[in-house]
Design an enzyme around this catalytic site. Structure first.
Site, PDB file in Angstrom:
ATOM      1  N   HIS A  11      55.882  48.794  48.378  1.00 39.64           N
ATOM      2  CA  HIS A  11      55.807  50.106  48.564  1.00 39.64           C
ATOM      3  C   HIS A  11      54.206  50.368  49.605  1.00 39.64           C
ATOM      4  CE1 HIS A  11      52.905  48.902  45.371  1.00 39.64           C
ATOM      5  NE2 HIS A  11      52.294  49.908  45.647  1.00 39.64           N
ATOM      6  N   GLU A  28      39.439  46.786  43.693  1.00 42.85           N
ATOM      7  CA  GLU A  28      39.538  47.968  42.628  1.00 42.85           C
ATOM      8  C   GLU A  28      38.939  47.705  41.250  1.00 42.85           C
ATOM      9  OE1 GLU A  28      43.609  48.737  41.898  1.00 42.85           O
ATOM     10  OE2 GLU A  28      44.033  46.510  41.206  1.00 42.85           O
ATOM     11  N   ASP A  62      49.789  38.337  43.344  1.00 41.64           N
ATOM     12  CA  ASP A  62      50.251  40.022  43.192  1.00 41.64           C
ATOM     13  C   ASP A  62      49.852  40.980  44.427  1.00 41.64           C
ATOM     14  OD1 ASP A  62      50.709  42.223  41.597  1.00 41.64           O
ATOM     15  OD2 ASP A  62      48.519  42.610  41.497  1.00 41.64           O
ATOM     16  N   HIS A 100      51.638  42.543  49.740  1.00 41.90           N
ATOM     17  CA  HIS A 100      51.237  43.733  50.332  1.00 41.90           C
ATOM     18  C   HIS A 100      50.205  43.585  51.749  1.00 41.90           C
ATOM     19  CE1 HIS A 100      52.854  45.525  46.845  1.00 41.90           C
ATOM     20  NE2 HIS A 100      51.873  45.325  46.203  1.00 41.90           N
TER      21      HIS A 100
END
Length: 474
Positions: A166, A204, A223, A228
């Site tokens: 995404h 984060e 991950d 990404h």
């Protein structure tokens, strides 16, 4: 525009991904002018729900994003649910019989279950136009990714396989294309001739957040970085595509991936990892990662990872690309940092600190900033720092809305191609092997800190080019 898909068939419909991301994004898409004109939604999971229970779940997800309109009403009226074992051929036939028109099968499932389900689908007579939509990670290493690709292409053609990342649908990432290729002031400087280094950071404050079942077997490298951040790097580093069509864009990204390797070929020196201990974030006390429910301390799972890569091409020789991602950190940093080289000579008579220009592309909130040297307001010969900021236009849909829209239209532009998925694993496999062998120690940092104390020096673990700073009169 004709709809390419008639049914969205969700495997894992009772799970968190479906409820938190897919259904709200679907509601927003249906509310927009770009949504499919007709669509059937069929959910399947292990829970013994009836249609009404499922419909209320869909209705609540739509209401959470204020999704309204005739298309929303039509989907709510026609949506169905069936409990099933999606690795069983007979159950799969029953689910496919509920579909109206070509189905897009969305695997909101753990990767191992997805692979078993695809193996069962391979032996079935699927409707013409069936698409497969998979969440990362795509395999567990290069070899398994290759085997998974062989399995998927035995079920449907590559053009009908959507490997969802995404991040590729985030508005900011798409805006990188416009920033680079629609502005002459940037693209001529976008190379090793003018750029010192590139940092892609996704830190984060969020900690594990009840994701131990998945995360403890993956870690920060798999991950975030393996998927990404490598995809973001490919968009940042690629050569101009012939067009924005799927083939041209994905070809350029694949060229970057094939050229990428660990800096200096040494995964020990070019990588580091760490794990958070107990600490405080926003007034909330957090336990150490090893004390989180569901975590196996023996796994040595990292919650902060960093690797430095090189791209062996004419555009990028000698430029380090640092990719970093971590959890339970003090600040939210989601940004691409382009650090330019210093000027070769400063004109005598100008004084003050002349730090090289830096371009920062923020991935949330979506904006771009450029730090440059200008003459100061009080003393015209003293250099001062100016911070220029521009906001990116907001996208019409959230990332998962863009993903679903592309799936319904049969457009693979925003998905990861099979060969690229394999290259991503090839790049990080040496690091994973070194970490598994214990060749790279796992450092610690307190939750709510900026990371391990030994990482605060940016020169540690990150190669720095040897360009000398400009000096007056040099």
């Amino acid at each position: 525009m004709a709809d390419a898909i008639g049914t969205l068939l969700i495997f894992g419909a009772s799970g968190d991904l479906t409820n938190r991301l897919l259904l709200p994004a679907l509601g927003q898409l249906l509310s927009s002018s770009e949504g499919p004109h007709t669509l059937t939604v069929v959910g399947s999971g292990t829970e013994q729900w009836d249609d009404d229970t499922w419909r209320e779940r869909v209705r609540a997800a739509f209401a959470s994003v204020d999704a309204t309109g005739p298309r929303v009403d039509a989907v709510l009226a026609g949506t169905r649910y069936a409990a099933a074992d999606v690795t069983d051929a007979d159950d799969l036939r029953r689910l496919l019989a509920l579909c109206d028109g070509p189905p897009a099968i969305y695997f909101a499932l753990p990767p191992a279950v997805t692979a078993r389900s695809c193996a069962a689908l391979r032996d079935l007579d699927l409707p013409e136009g069936t698409s497969l939509v998979l969440e990362k990670p795509f395999g567990t290493d290069e070899r398994s990714a290759h085997a998974l690709n062989d399995l998927l292409t035995a079920v449907v053609p590559e053009s009908r396989i959507h490997r969802v990342d995404h991040f590729l649908a985030k508005t900011t990432v798409l805006n990188i294309l416009g920033l680079r290729f629609a502005n002459r002031i940037f693209e001529p400087l976008w190379s090793a001739d003018h750029i010192e280094r590139v940092d892609i950071v996704f830190d984060e404050p969020l900690a594990l957040e009840d994701r131990a079942r998945y995360y403890d077997g993956a870690g920060a490298l798999v991950d975030m970085i393996q998927s990404h951040l490598l995809q973001v790097m490919a968009v940042v580093a690629m050569d101009p595509p012939l067009s924005i069509d799927a083939r041209d864009l994905r070809d350029r990204k694949e060229e970057v991936m094939r050229s990428t390797r660990i800096w200096g070929g040494d995964p020990v020196k070019a990588s580091r990892r760490a794990r958070y201990t107990a600490g405080t974030i926003d007034g909330r006390d957090l336990p150490a990662y090893v004390d989180e429910p569901g975590v196996d301390p023996a796994r040595d799972t990292e919650t902060l990872a960093e690797i430095t890569l090189e791209i062996d091409s004419w555009r990028w020789p000698g430029v380090p690309f640092r990719l970093r991602s971590g959890k339970a950190l003090a600040d939210k940093r989601k940004e691409i940092i382009i650090s330019f080289k210093p000027v070769p000579r400063r004109i005598p008579g100008l004084y003050g600190t002349a730090v090289p220009a830096q371009l920062v592309i923020s991935l949330g909130p979506e904006k771009i900033s450029l730090d440059i040297n200008v003459n100061g307001p009080d003393e015209p010969f003293e250099l001062d720092r100016e911070h220029l900021v521009a906001e990116f236009n907001a996208g019409r849909l959230p990332a998962y809305g863009e993903v679903l829209d592309a799936v319904f239209r049969g457009d693979p532009t925003l998905s990861v191609r099979g060969d690229t998925a394999e290259e991503c694993w090839r790049i990080v496999d040496p690091v994973l092997a070194a970490w598994k062998a214990g060749d790279v120690p796992i450092d610690e940092y307190a939750a709510g800190s900026t990371g391990p104390d030994t990482w605060n020096d940016p020169s540690v673990g990150v190669p720095v080019t040897t360009t000398a700073p400009a000096t007056p009169g040099s």
